[in-house]
Design a protein around this motif. Sequence first.
Motif, mmCIF file in Angstrom:
data_model
loop_
_atom_site.group_PDB
_atom_site.id
_atom_site.type_symbol
_atom_site.label_atom_id
_atom_site.label_comp_id
_atom_site.label_asym_id
_atom_site.label_seq_id
_atom_site.Cartn_x
_atom_site.Cartn_y
_atom_site.Cartn_z
ATOM 1 N N LEU A 4 0.845 -1.177 0.000
ATOM 2 C CA LEU A 4 0.000 0.000 0.000
ATOM 3 C C LEU A 4 0.885 1.233 0.000
ATOM 4 C CD1 LEU A 4 -2.614 -1.023 2.726
ATOM 5 C CD2 LEU A 4 -2.897 -1.147 0.254
ATOM 6 N N VAL A 5 0.591 2.158 -0.886
ATOM 7 C CA VAL A 5 1.357 3.391 -0.985
ATOM 8 C C VAL A 5 0.417 4.568 -0.833
ATOM 9 C CG1 VAL A 5 2.885 4.800 -2.388
ATOM 10 C CG2 VAL A 5 3.065 2.312 -2.479
ATOM 11 N N GLU A 6 0.657 5.372 0.201
ATOM 12 C CA GLU A 6 -0.161 6.552 0.463
ATOM 13 C C GLU A 6 0.492 7.800 -0.115
ATOM 14 O OE1 GLU A 6 -0.314 4.402 4.661
ATOM 15 O OE2 GLU A 6 1.267 4.875 3.210
ATOM 16 N N SER A 7 -0.342 8.772 -0.418
ATOM 17 C CA SER A 7 0.143 10.064 -0.862
ATOM 18 C C SER A 7 -0.912 11.116 -0.546
ATOM 19 C CB SER A 7 0.459 10.064 -2.358
ATOM 20 O OG SER A 7 -0.706 9.811 -3.129
ATOM 21 N N GLY A 8 -0.507 12.367 -0.584
ATOM 22 C CA GLY A 8 -1.442 13.463 -0.416
ATOM 23 C C GLY A 8 -1.364 14.195 0.903
ATOM 24 N N GLY A 9 -0.560 13.709 1.825
ATOM 25 C CA GLY A 9 -0.425 14.392 3.097
ATOM 26 C C GLY A 9 0.351 15.687 2.950
ATOM 27 N N GLY A 10 0.322 16.480 3.998
ATOM 28 C CA GLY A 10 1.035 17.738 3.969
ATOM 29 C C GLY A 10 0.598 18.666 5.067
ATOM 30 N N LEU A 11 0.972 19.916 4.916
ATOM 31 C CA LEU A 11 0.645 20.967 5.875
ATOM 32 C C LEU A 11 -0.462 21.838 5.307
ATOM 33 C CD1 LEU A 11 1.260 22.615 8.465
ATOM 34 C CD2 LEU A 11 2.974 23.849 7.117
ATOM 35 N N VAL A 12 -1.483 22.063 6.107
ATOM 36 C CA VAL A 12 -2.608 22.873 5.671
ATOM 37 C C VAL A 12 -3.126 23.682 6.851
ATOM 38 C CG1 VAL A 12 -4.329 21.086 6.141
ATOM 39 C CG2 VAL A 12 -4.801 22.819 4.404
ATOM 40 N N GLN A 13 -3.694 24.832 6.566
ATOM 41 C CA GLN A 13 -4.285 25.654 7.617
ATOM 42 C C GLN A 13 -5.663 25.139 8.003
ATOM 43 O OE1 GLN A 13 -3.720 29.677 5.685
ATOM 44 N NE2 GLN A 13 -2.924 30.168 7.721
ATOM 45 N N SER A 17 -8.410 21.895 3.042
ATOM 46 C CA SER A 17 -8.728 20.553 2.575
ATOM 47 C C SER A 17 -7.490 19.829 2.083
ATOM 48 C CB SER A 17 -9.750 20.606 1.438
ATOM 49 O OG SER A 17 -10.969 21.194 1.847
ATOM 50 N N LEU A 18 -7.528 18.520 2.187
ATOM 51 C CA LEU A 18 -6.522 17.643 1.626
ATOM 52 C C LEU A 18 -7.213 16.402 1.087
ATOM 53 C CD1 LEU A 18 -3.611 17.663 4.253
ATOM 54 C CD2 LEU A 18 -3.519 18.607 1.935
ATOM 55 N N ARG A 19 -6.602 15.793 0.098
ATOM 56 C CA ARG A 19 -7.113 14.557 -0.463
ATOM 57 C C ARG A 19 -6.012 13.507 -0.408
ATOM 58 N NH1 ARG A 19 -11.282 12.716 -3.853
ATOM 59 N NH2 ARG A 19 -10.708 11.111 -5.390
ATOM 60 N N LEU A 20 -6.237 12.470 0.374
ATOM 61 C CA LEU A 20 -5.287 11.382 0.495
ATOM 62 C C LEU A 20 -5.628 10.275 -0.491
ATOM 63 C CD1 LEU A 20 -4.995 11.007 4.390
ATOM 64 C CD2 LEU A 20 -3.757 12.561 2.859
ATOM 65 N N SER A 21 -4.598 9.633 -1.012
ATOM 66 C CA SER A 21 -4.773 8.518 -1.922
ATOM 67 C C SER A 21 -3.973 7.329 -1.422
ATOM 68 C CB SER A 21 -4.310 8.879 -3.343
ATOM 69 O OG SER A 21 -5.056 9.953 -3.870
ATOM 70 N N TYR A 79 -9.531 6.698 -1.556
ATOM 71 C CA TYR A 79 -9.266 8.110 -1.332
ATOM 72 C C TYR A 79 -9.931 8.562 -0.043
ATOM 73 C CZ TYR A 79 -8.425 7.739 -6.368
ATOM 74 O OH TYR A 79 -7.989 7.351 -7.609
ATOM 75 N N LEU A 80 -9.371 9.588 0.529
ATOM 76 C CA LEU A 80 -9.982 10.237 1.675
ATOM 77 C C LEU A 80 -9.964 11.735 1.433
ATOM 78 C CD1 LEU A 80 -11.224 9.751 4.517
ATOM 79 C CD2 LEU A 80 -8.959 10.269 5.449
ATOM 80 N N GLN A 81 -11.131 12.278 1.145
ATOM 81 C CA GLN A 81 -11.271 13.713 0.978
ATOM 82 C C GLN A 81 -11.529 14.322 2.346
ATOM 83 O OE1 GLN A 81 -11.020 15.688 -1.903
ATOM 84 N NE2 GLN A 81 -11.079 17.358 -0.404
#
Length: 121
Positions: A4-13, A17-21, A79-81
Amino acid sequence: QVQLVESGGGLVQAGGSLRLSCAASGSIFRINAMGWYRQAPGKERELVAITTSGARTNYADSVKGRFTISRDNAKNTVYLQMNSLKPEDTAVYYCNTKAIATTTFFPSDYWGQGTQVTVSS
């Protein structure tokens, strides 16, 4: 082996919104469910959202109305929106699948390495 390979994380105020895959690959015979868990420092890993092979979904109370889980079966991707993010959403988010590998007869849990989500005020 199932990877399993995740992506989409990061820093947000806060409020953003973020969308993880998460893409599953490897010796997959059948995926029974895919979902997302998270773990904040000093806390136990907790369920965020899951979706089953029958497209049923379940969410943690803390994210209902803000997060949406979806999937693309053709790509073995979930995905996780995440909308209206709050500082308390800050955690490492882990993708999980309950799957049967082609080399086994029983379902097992497989985990991604995690992706950091940080929500600032």
